[in-house]
Design a protein around this motif. Structure first.
Motif, PDB file in Angstrom:
ATOM      1  N   GLY A 135      39.752  35.312  41.191  1.00  0.00           N
ATOM      2  CA  GLY A 135      39.328  36.378  41.798  1.00  0.00           C
ATOM      3  C   GLY A 135      39.410  35.897  43.353  1.00  0.00           C
ATOM      4  N   LEU A 188      35.270  35.392  37.362  1.00  0.00           N
ATOM      5  CA  LEU A 188      34.132  36.541  37.295  1.00  0.00           C
ATOM      6  C   LEU A 188      34.094  36.727  35.882  1.00  0.00           C
ATOM      7  N   TRP A 196      32.223  39.899  31.772  1.00  0.00           N
ATOM      8  CA  TRP A 196      31.754  39.936  33.093  1.00  0.00           C
ATOM      9  C   TRP A 196      30.959  39.769  33.801  1.00  0.00           C
ATOM     10  N   HIS A 198      28.823  40.754  37.403  1.00  0.00           N
ATOM     11  CA  HIS A 198      28.106  41.548  38.632  1.00  0.00           C
ATOM     12  C   HIS A 198      28.358  40.791  39.683  1.00  0.00           C
ATOM     13  N   CYS A 201      31.392  39.249  40.976  1.00  0.00           N
ATOM     14  CA  CYS A 201      32.269  40.083  41.364  1.00  0.00           C
ATOM     15  C   CYS A 201      32.115  40.096  42.486  1.00  0.00           C
ATOM     16  N   GLU A 202      30.653  40.379  43.127  1.00  0.00           N
ATOM     17  CA  GLU A 202      30.327  40.451  44.454  1.00  0.00           C
ATOM     18  C   GLU A 202      30.730  39.763  45.081  1.00  0.00           C
ATOM     19  N   VAL A 206      35.201  42.082  44.407  1.00  0.00           N
ATOM     20  CA  VAL A 206      35.901  42.623  43.515  1.00  0.00           C
ATOM     21  C   VAL A 206      34.871  43.781  42.719  1.00  0.00           C
ATOM     22  N   ASP A 207      35.019  45.056  42.508  1.00  0.00           N
ATOM     23  CA  ASP A 207      34.696  45.886  41.639  1.00  0.00           C
ATOM     24  C   ASP A 207      34.141  45.413  40.143  1.00  0.00           C
ATOM     25  N   ILE A 208      33.177  45.608  39.168  1.00  0.00           N
ATOM     26  CA  ILE A 208      34.023  45.242  38.313  1.00  0.00           C
ATOM     27  C   ILE A 208      33.943  46.246  37.357  1.00  0.00           C
ATOM     28  N   LEU A 211      38.649  46.288  36.262  1.00  0.00           N
ATOM     29  CA  LEU A 211      38.637  44.589  35.453  1.00  0.00           C
ATOM     30  C   LEU A 211      38.774  45.377  33.705  1.00  0.00           C
TER      31      LEU A 211
END
Length: 482
Positions: A135, A188, A196, A198, A201-202, A206-208, A211
């Motif tokens: 990540g 992540l 995954w 959220h 990822c935040e 990273v945008d979910i 992935l």
């Protein structure tokens, strides 16, 4: 006409392909190395196109051994935690892979490492917040790699570990999938929900949506014609991270079974069954061994960054040896009165110390310390780290077996295996093949669990008191330098 699983082992140093029959026997194997791209900051990268080119050459070699009709399915095992980024539209890499050893995301991790975030990451993922995991590496790419940033802006970004990249390439972009043994190592994925998250990822930016889909480890990942080499398509039936695949091949299916894999790094992994530990906020990594037909097995794991890589350092940087095989005899003939210890913190010390700022050092040297003693100290350092991880297992798991199952290139070093038995005071079982990760994924593809993979054993030849004294000396130096 016999049939085979074509196993792909995409590891840190190279890529290997094997043809494995229904009895779990290796009919054929071949491998090609790829460049270790290391800059003056110590960042470690791989070229995805080089790996893909090597893989196609290996497929061609395999098809010179058997007919295309004899290959029933594909099984993949891979280096974990390494971060890849590519275009969803073209499949072309957008940056060099950031290899799992690489520490370049350390500053990013330090910026986000407030207590609340550390707690969130550890409790959702079972992993200590660290630049070691994927990540943070993707977070770094999304700040520093122009093509990755642009692809994100264009909604054309795929982020995956090496298994996802291989599946995407092999299926010509029709399948973008991963499975829990790899996904759980990204920081992540919520290990409780196996999906995954959220919020995670935040944390890493990273945008979910970038992935891959998480599916079972024995799912149908897609179909491939091996880059056009076949006139028909065959299924990709198994994907497992390399360490978990080795656990599978060892037959460590029961609570308390554990193994040590000796590769570039080393993984010490304990099967803890189908329940997470009561205290997930511990010094070890809690991960998923596999999810097969919807059923999950969890593991506790300690990772050592420098195992075989320490021996490579002796060869390439210090020029003390010409081949890794020399270390055995040098260690066996070193001065028994010498107490030199290597602290192998080339990228900090990981589990169970989590000392990311520690630097490597030889300590305890005298004027008579020479090449043999430095080589022995390097091998010993690996054993001490493994022993410390096993001791952490004992604090968390109700069951841990007395045997250590071992695999990897270093298991043929008699000094190392005997010292591992001596220090841990346990029997060490040696795998009869070195390709345990490929074998494990192939056996998963065949749904087989009854293959024996052991040959030699070592038993302690050192008193418990002497072993404890050596461990105390090691721990005292760690304490002094931390």
């Amino acid at each position: 006409m016999p049939s085979y699983v074509l196993a792909i082992d995409q590891s840190t140093q190279g890529t290997k392909t094997l043809l494995i029959d229904k009895n779990g026997k290796i009919f054929w194997k071949n491998s090609l190395p790829h460049k270790q791209i290391i800059n003056n900051k110590g960042w470690v990268s791989h070229d995805l196109n080089e790996i893909k080119s090597n893989l196609k050459q290996l497929f061609e070699s395999a098809l010179n051994q058997v007919s295309s009709q004899q290959i029933e399915s594909i099984a993949i095992t891979n280096q974990r935690e390494s971060a890849a980024a590519w275009s969803l539209k073209t499949g072309e890499p957008l940056a060099k892979t950031i290899v799992w050893q690489d520490n370049r995301a350390d500053d990013l991790v330090k910026r986000i490492a407030i207590p609340e975030i550390r707690h969130l990451v550890k409790n959702k993922t079972g992993l200590e917040l660290s630049p070691y995991f994927t990540g943070a590496k993707w977070g770094w790419m999304l700040i520093n790699e122009p093509k990755v940033i642009q692809a994100r802006h264009n909604n054309d970004l795929a982020l995956g570990t090496m298994d996802s990249w291989l599946v995407y390439q092999l299926t010509n972009g029709s399948s973008f999938k991963t499975e829990p043994s790899n996904a759980c190592r990204t920081q992540l994925m919520d290990i409780h929900k196996v999906q995954w998250d959220h919020k995670l990822c935040e944390v890493f930016g990273v945008d979910i949506e970038s992935l891959p889909q998480i599916v079972d480890s024995n799912a149908k990942f897609g179909e491939t014609d091996l880059f056009g080499l076949l006139d028909h398509k065959i299924p990709i039936s198994s994907v497992l991270g390399d360490s978990q695949a080795a656990l599978y091949a060892h037959g460590c299916f029961n609570l308390g079974d554990f193994k040590v894999t000796f590769g570039t790094g080393s993984s010490v992994m304990l099967n803890i069954g189908n329940k997470l530990p009561n205290n997930i906020n511990n010094k070890l990594n809690t991960s998923i061994a596999w999810q097969i037909d919807g059923n999950i097995n969890y593991v506790l794991e300690g990772n050592i960054n420098y195992a075989g890589a320490s021996v490579t350092w002796l060869k390439d940087q210090l020029h003390l040896i010409n081949t890794p095989e020399e270390t055995e005899q040098l260690a066996l003939t070193a001065n028994p009165e010498d107490h030199t210890i290597l602290i192998p913190a080339f990228a900090g010390l990981g589990t169970p110390y989590w000392l990311s700022n520690m630097k490597a050092a030889f300590v305890g040297m005298t004027a008579t310390t020479g090449k043999k003693e430095l080589v022995r100290a390097t091998l010993n350092s690996l054993v001490y780290q493994i022993n410390d991880i096993i001791n952490e297992f004992l604090t968390l798991s109700p069951t841990i077996n007395s045997e250590i199952h071992t695999d990897g290139g270093m298991i043929h070093n008699r000094y190392l295996m005997q010292y591992l038995s001596n220090i841990t005071q346990r029997q060490v079982d040696i795998a009869d093949i070195s390709e345990l990760s490929a074998m494990g994924s192939a056996l998963n593809a065949m749904n087989k669990k009854d293959i024996s993979t052991f040959t030699d054993t070592y038993n302690p030849k050192m008193s418990k008191q002497t072993a404890q004294s050596a461990v105390s000396e090691w721990l005292n130096w760690i304490h002094k330098l931390s």
